[in-house]
Design a protein around this motif. Structure first.
Motif, PDB file in Angstrom:
ATOM      1  N   UNK A   8       0.826  -1.208   0.000  1.00 55.73           N
ATOM      2  CA  UNK A   8       0.000   0.000   0.000  1.00 55.73           C
ATOM      3  C   UNK A   8       0.861   1.259   0.000  1.00 55.73           C
ATOM      4  N   UNK A   9       1.913   1.272   0.817  1.00 56.87           N
ATOM      5  CA  UNK A   9       2.786   2.447   0.864  1.00 56.87           C
ATOM      6  C   UNK A   9       3.532   2.630  -0.445  1.00 56.87           C
ATOM      7  N   UNK A  10       3.964   1.537  -1.062  1.00 59.36           N
ATOM      8  CA  UNK A  10       4.650   1.629  -2.351  1.00 59.36           C
ATOM      9  C   UNK A  10       3.702   2.161  -3.422  1.00 59.36           C
ATOM     10  N   UNK A  11       2.461   1.700  -3.399  1.00 58.55           N
ATOM     11  CA  UNK A  11       1.471   2.173  -4.361  1.00 58.55           C
ATOM     12  C   UNK A  11       1.224   3.669  -4.195  1.00 58.55           C
ATOM     13  N   UNK A  12       1.203   4.155  -2.950  1.00 59.12           N
ATOM     14  CA  UNK A  12       1.026   5.586  -2.709  1.00 59.12           C
ATOM     15  C   UNK A  12       2.181   6.409  -3.279  1.00 59.12           C
ATOM     16  N   UNK A  13       3.343   5.782  -3.421  1.00 54.07           N
ATOM     17  CA  UNK A  13       4.502   6.452  -4.006  1.00 54.07           C
ATOM     18  C   UNK A  13       4.568   6.253  -5.519  1.00 54.07           C
ATOM     19  N   UNK A  14       3.535   5.670  -6.104  1.00 55.94           N
ATOM     20  CA  UNK A  14       3.465   5.533  -7.554  1.00 55.94           C
ATOM     21  C   UNK A  14       4.002   4.244  -8.128  1.00 55.94           C
ATOM     22  N   UNK A  15       4.304   3.275  -7.279  1.00 58.90           N
ATOM     23  CA  UNK A  15       4.815   1.988  -7.753  1.00 58.90           C
ATOM     24  C   UNK A  15       3.636   1.083  -8.073  1.00 58.90           C
ATOM     25  N   UNK A  16       3.638   0.520  -9.264  1.00 55.10           N
ATOM     26  CA  UNK A  16       2.594  -0.423  -9.678  1.00 55.10           C
ATOM     27  C   UNK A  16       3.015  -1.812  -9.209  1.00 55.10           C
ATOM     28  N   UNK A  17       2.570  -2.186  -8.008  1.00 51.64           N
ATOM     29  CA  UNK A  17       2.972  -3.455  -7.402  1.00 51.64           C
ATOM     30  C   UNK A  17       1.787  -4.058  -6.670  1.00 51.64           C
ATOM     31  N   UNK A  18       1.777  -5.377  -6.582  1.00 54.54           N
ATOM     32  CA  UNK A  18       0.734  -6.088  -5.847  1.00 54.54           C
ATOM     33  C   UNK A  18       1.415  -7.094  -4.918  1.00 54.54           C
ATOM     34  N   UNK A  19       0.674  -7.703  -4.010  1.00 56.51           N
ATOM     35  CA  UNK A  19       1.297  -8.643  -3.064  1.00 56.51           C
ATOM     36  C   UNK A  19       2.055  -9.786  -3.738  1.00 56.51           C
ATOM     37  N   UNK A  20       1.542 -10.274  -4.847  1.00 56.47           N
ATOM     38  CA  UNK A  20       2.225 -11.361  -5.549  1.00 56.47           C
ATOM     39  C   UNK A  20       3.583 -10.906  -6.080  1.00 56.47           C
ATOM     40  N   UNK A  21       3.624  -9.716  -6.623  1.00 55.93           N
ATOM     41  CA  UNK A  21       4.868  -9.175  -7.164  1.00 55.93           C
ATOM     42  C   UNK A  21       5.883  -8.922  -6.051  1.00 55.93           C
ATOM     43  N   UNK A  22       5.423  -8.394  -4.918  1.00 55.97           N
ATOM     44  CA  UNK A  22       6.322  -8.179  -3.789  1.00 55.97           C
ATOM     45  C   UNK A  22       6.838  -9.514  -3.259  1.00 55.97           C
ATOM     46  N   UNK A  23       5.994 -10.508  -3.231  1.00 59.08           N
ATOM     47  CA  UNK A  23       6.409 -11.831  -2.782  1.00 59.08           C
ATOM     48  C   UNK A  23       7.521 -12.383  -3.678  1.00 59.08           C
ATOM     49  N   UNK A  24       7.416 -12.144  -4.979  1.00 60.95           N
ATOM     50  CA  UNK A  24       8.467 -12.587  -5.910  1.00 60.95           C
ATOM     51  C   UNK A  24       9.774 -11.861  -5.633  1.00 60.95           C
ATOM     52  N   UNK A  25       9.701 -10.565  -5.272  1.00 67.14           N
ATOM     53  CA  UNK A  25      10.916  -9.835  -4.891  1.00 67.14           C
ATOM     54  C   UNK A  25      11.541 -10.461  -3.658  1.00 67.14           C
ATOM     55  N   UNK A  26      10.718 -10.701  -2.650  1.00 68.82           N
ATOM     56  CA  UNK A  26      11.219 -11.282  -1.408  1.00 68.82           C
ATOM     57  C   UNK A  26      11.806 -12.667  -1.631  1.00 68.82           C
ATOM     58  N   UNK A  27      11.224 -13.419  -2.525  1.00 70.61           N
ATOM     59  CA  UNK A  27      11.706 -14.766  -2.817  1.00 70.61           C
ATOM     60  C   UNK A  27      12.797 -14.805  -3.858  1.00 70.61           C
TER      61      UNK A  27
END
Length: 85
Positions: A8-27
């Motif tokens: 949510x905070x990343x989206x407020x900064x203009x990043x087009x990201x969803x939980x699945x995409x963040x999970x892929x970053x973390x993994x």
């Protein structure tokens, strides 16, 4: 911080990201974009360089001096273990 809060905070900064995409970053399944790195650094109030510098290389001097790394890294500073698929 919970994953949904970070998204949510990343989206407020203009990043087009969803939980699945963040999970892929973390993994370490994909590489972070420059905008994602900027947002993560801003949210956690750290310099972008600290996200790109391996923990064993960090010193008080390296926090002040920008460094470049040609190896892709995850946003928490871990090096990728192989090619993204």
């Amino acid at each position: 911080m919970k994953q949904l809060d970070l998204v949510a905070q990343m989206q407020l900064l203009g990043v087009d990201i969803n939980p699945s995409s963040l999970s892929k970053l973390e993994g370490q399944m994909r590489i972070a974009t420059d905008l994602e790195l900027y947002a993560i650094a801003r949210i956690f109030r750290v310099q972008i360089e600290s996200l790109l510098t391996p923990p064993d290389v960090r010193t008080s001097e390296s926090e002040d001096t920008p460094t470049a790394s040609s190896a892709p890294v995850n946003f928490d500073g871990r090096f990728w273990q192989g090619d993204c698929k």
